[in-house]
Write a protein that holds these residues in place. Sequence first.
Motif, PDB file in Angstrom:
ATOM      1  N   SER A   1      39.245  42.974  46.760  1.00 32.63           N
ATOM      2  CA  SER A   1      39.838  41.913  45.951  1.00 32.63           C
ATOM      3  C   SER A   1      40.850  41.135  46.782  1.00 32.63           C
ATOM      4  CB  SER A   1      40.516  42.482  44.696  1.00 32.63           C
ATOM      5  OG  SER A   1      41.573  43.337  45.055  1.00 32.63           O
ATOM      6  N   VAL A   2      41.157  39.940  46.305  1.00 33.66           N
ATOM      7  CA  VAL A   2      42.160  39.081  46.933  1.00 33.66           C
ATOM      8  C   VAL A   2      43.156  38.681  45.863  1.00 33.66           C
ATOM      9  CG1 VAL A   2      42.575  36.907  48.146  1.00 33.66           C
ATOM     10  CG2 VAL A   2      40.469  38.195  48.590  1.00 33.66           C
ATOM     11  N   VAL A   3      44.439  38.845  46.189  1.00 32.39           N
ATOM     12  CA  VAL A   3      45.520  38.508  45.274  1.00 32.39           C
ATOM     13  C   VAL A   3      46.419  37.468  45.933  1.00 32.39           C
ATOM     14  CG1 VAL A   3      47.551  39.418  44.067  1.00 32.39           C
ATOM     15  CG2 VAL A   3      45.448  40.796  44.198  1.00 32.39           C
ATOM     16  N   ILE A   4      46.736  36.423  45.173  1.00 29.76           N
ATOM     17  CA  ILE A   4      47.656  35.382  45.630  1.00 29.76           C
ATOM     18  C   ILE A   4      48.742  35.243  44.568  1.00 29.76           C
ATOM     19  CG2 ILE A   4      47.920  32.954  46.261  1.00 29.76           C
ATOM     20  CD1 ILE A   4      44.918  32.977  46.998  1.00 29.76           C
ATOM     21  N   ASN A   5      49.991  35.428  44.967  1.00 31.46           N
ATOM     22  CA  ASN A   5      51.124  35.331  44.036  1.00 31.46           C
ATOM     23  C   ASN A   5      50.917  36.192  42.786  1.00 31.46           C
ATOM     24  OD1 ASN A   5      52.485  33.492  45.702  1.00 31.46           O
ATOM     25  ND2 ASN A   5      51.384  31.776  44.796  1.00 31.46           N
ATOM     26  N   THR A   6      50.541  37.407  42.983  1.00 32.45           N
ATOM     27  CA  THR A   6      50.305  38.426  41.952  1.00 32.45           C
ATOM     28  C   THR A   6      49.082  38.144  41.067  1.00 32.45           C
ATOM     29  OG1 THR A   6      51.747  37.536  40.198  1.00 32.45           O
ATOM     30  CG2 THR A   6      52.780  38.969  41.849  1.00 32.45           C
ATOM     31  N   LYS A   7      48.324  37.075  41.360  1.00 32.83           N
ATOM     32  CA  LYS A   7      47.128  36.766  40.570  1.00 32.83           C
ATOM     33  C   LYS A   7      45.880  37.114  41.375  1.00 32.83           C
ATOM     34  CE  LYS A   7      44.628  33.176  38.190  1.00 32.83           C
ATOM     35  NZ  LYS A   7      44.146  31.840  38.351  1.00 32.83           N
ATOM     36  N   GLU A   8      45.003  37.922  40.780  1.00 31.48           N
ATOM     37  CA  GLU A   8      43.736  38.246  41.432  1.00 31.48           C
ATOM     38  C   GLU A   8      42.822  37.030  41.372  1.00 31.48           C
ATOM     39  OE1 GLU A   8      41.571  42.280  41.301  1.00 31.48           O
ATOM     40  OE2 GLU A   8      40.571  41.042  39.776  1.00 31.48           O
ATOM     41  N   VAL A   9      42.389  36.549  42.558  1.00 35.89           N
ATOM     42  CA  VAL A   9      41.555  35.355  42.617  1.00 35.89           C
ATOM     43  C   VAL A   9      40.105  35.670  42.981  1.00 35.89           C
ATOM     44  CG1 VAL A   9      43.494  33.821  43.143  1.00 35.89           C
ATOM     45  CG2 VAL A   9      42.171  34.851  45.013  1.00 35.89           C
ATOM     46  N   ALA A  10      39.850  36.895  43.451  1.00 35.48           N
ATOM     47  CA  ALA A  10      38.491  37.306  43.794  1.00 35.48           C
ATOM     48  C   ALA A  10      38.420  38.821  43.686  1.00 35.48           C
ATOM     49  CB  ALA A  10      38.134  36.861  45.203  1.00 35.48           C
ATOM     50  N   ALA A  11      37.257  39.314  43.251  1.00 38.22           N
ATOM     51  CA  ALA A  11      37.048  40.769  43.174  1.00 38.22           C
ATOM     52  C   ALA A  11      35.551  41.057  43.163  1.00 38.22           C
ATOM     53  CB  ALA A  11      37.694  41.344  41.916  1.00 38.22           C
ATOM     54  N   ILE A  12      35.153  42.038  43.966  1.00 38.10           N
ATOM     55  CA  ILE A  12      33.754  42.468  44.002  1.00 38.10           C
ATOM     56  C   ILE A  12      33.691  43.988  44.014  1.00 38.10           C
ATOM     57  CG2 ILE A  12      32.945  40.399  45.192  1.00 38.10           C
ATOM     58  CD1 ILE A  12      32.773  42.124  47.783  1.00 38.10           C
ATOM     59  N   GLN A  13      32.502  44.485  43.766  1.00 39.16           N
ATOM     60  CA  GLN A  13      32.243  45.914  43.916  1.00 39.16           C
ATOM     61  C   GLN A  13      31.432  46.090  45.207  1.00 39.16           C
ATOM     62  OE1 GLN A  13      33.580  48.430  41.891  1.00 39.16           O
ATOM     63  NE2 GLN A  13      34.765  46.671  41.196  1.00 39.16           N
ATOM     64  N   ASN A  14      30.192  46.428  45.119  1.00 30.96           N
ATOM     65  CA  ASN A  14      29.339  46.687  46.274  1.00 30.96           C
ATOM     66  C   ASN A  14      29.024  45.396  47.023  1.00 30.96           C
ATOM     67  OD1 ASN A  14      27.534  48.333  47.870  1.00 30.96           O
ATOM     68  ND2 ASN A  14      25.854  47.364  46.764  1.00 30.96           N
ATOM     69  N   GLY A  15      29.403  45.331  48.305  1.00 31.41           N
ATOM     70  CA  GLY A  15      29.098  44.125  49.063  1.00 31.41           C
ATOM     71  C   GLY A  15      29.824  44.063  50.382  1.00 31.41           C
ATOM     72  N   LEU A  16      30.168  42.838  50.787  1.00 33.78           N
ATOM     73  CA  LEU A  16      30.819  42.603  52.069  1.00 33.78           C
ATOM     74  C   LEU A  16      32.082  41.761  51.897  1.00 33.78           C
ATOM     75  CD1 LEU A  16      27.717  41.627  54.260  1.00 33.78           C
ATOM     76  CD2 LEU A  16      28.871  43.856  54.170  1.00 33.78           C
ATOM     77  N   LEU A  17      33.111  42.149  52.630  1.00 32.76           N
ATOM     78  CA  LEU A  17      34.294  41.316  52.806  1.00 32.76           C
ATOM     79  C   LEU A  17      34.136  40.669  54.169  1.00 32.76           C
ATOM     80  CD1 LEU A  17      37.178  40.358  52.078  1.00 32.76           C
ATOM     81  CD2 LEU A  17      38.007  42.390  53.255  1.00 32.76           C
ATOM     82  N   VAL A  18      34.188  39.340  54.209  1.00 27.06           N
ATOM     83  CA  VAL A  18      34.002  38.601  55.453  1.00 27.06           C
ATOM     84  C   VAL A  18      35.296  37.864  55.774  1.00 27.06           C
ATOM     85  CG1 VAL A  18      32.693  36.788  56.639  1.00 27.06           C
ATOM     86  CG2 VAL A  18      31.537  38.309  55.001  1.00 27.06           C
ATOM     87  N   LEU A  19      35.903  38.203  56.900  1.00 26.08           N
ATOM     88  CA  LEU A  19      37.061  37.470  57.410  1.00 26.08           C
ATOM     89  C   LEU A  19      36.521  36.440  58.388  1.00 26.08           C
ATOM     90  CD1 LEU A  19      39.387  40.543  58.118  1.00 26.08           C
ATOM     91  CD2 LEU A  19      39.237  39.161  56.035  1.00 26.08           C
ATOM     92  N   LEU A  20      36.888  35.179  58.211  1.00 27.56           N
ATOM     93  CA  LEU A  20      36.303  34.072  58.966  1.00 27.56           C
ATOM     94  C   LEU A  20      37.360  33.338  59.774  1.00 27.56           C
ATOM     95  CD1 LEU A  20      33.987  31.997  59.538  1.00 27.56           C
ATOM     96  CD2 LEU A  20      34.661  30.880  57.395  1.00 27.56           C
ATOM     97  N   GLY A  21      37.157  33.292  61.087  1.00 31.69           N
ATOM     98  CA  GLY A  21      38.030  32.537  61.987  1.00 31.69           C
ATOM     99  C   GLY A  21      37.278  31.347  62.559  1.00 31.69           C
TER     100      GLY A  21
END
Length: 150
Positions: free
Chosen positions: A12-32
């Motif tokens: 999951s991703v949280v911004i300012n205490t608000k969850e903006v994304a959440a998944i179960q089975n899958g991939l987290l992709v960090l992109l540069g």
Amino acid sequence: MKIVIQRVSEASVVINTKEVAAIQNGLLVLLGIENEDTQEDIDWLCNKIINLRVFPDENAVMNKSLKAVDGDVIVVSQFTLHASTKKGNRPSYIKAAKPDVAIPLYQAFVKTLQNGLEKTVQTGAFGADMKVYLVNDGPVTLIIDSKHRV
């Protein structure tokens, strides 16, 4: 373009205490993203993400792709992937693309991935201070650079 892929049982991703994304089975992709990156880099990396066989089959062998397991994805912008640490102790981010270049490429990356998966790809927020939570499944973590294809 550089990515770090982590196979997750939840993320999951949280911004300012608000969850903006959440998944179960899958991939987290960090992109540069770098200044020289193009749609060609996006297409190649998205194809890799969709088809990499990093999920276990019935024999517990990593033999299934994200698409085969109908997995979900979160993409998070991560300019620090292009840090240079050759000199001194403060990383240099000179190779990382500035927002005017990076944002359109980030958006194109997400759209290309969504089109290939035929499902919604969740995201963080470009340039935001995010808290990224994950349970790395395996652990499986891969680093892929579109400039090192051969």
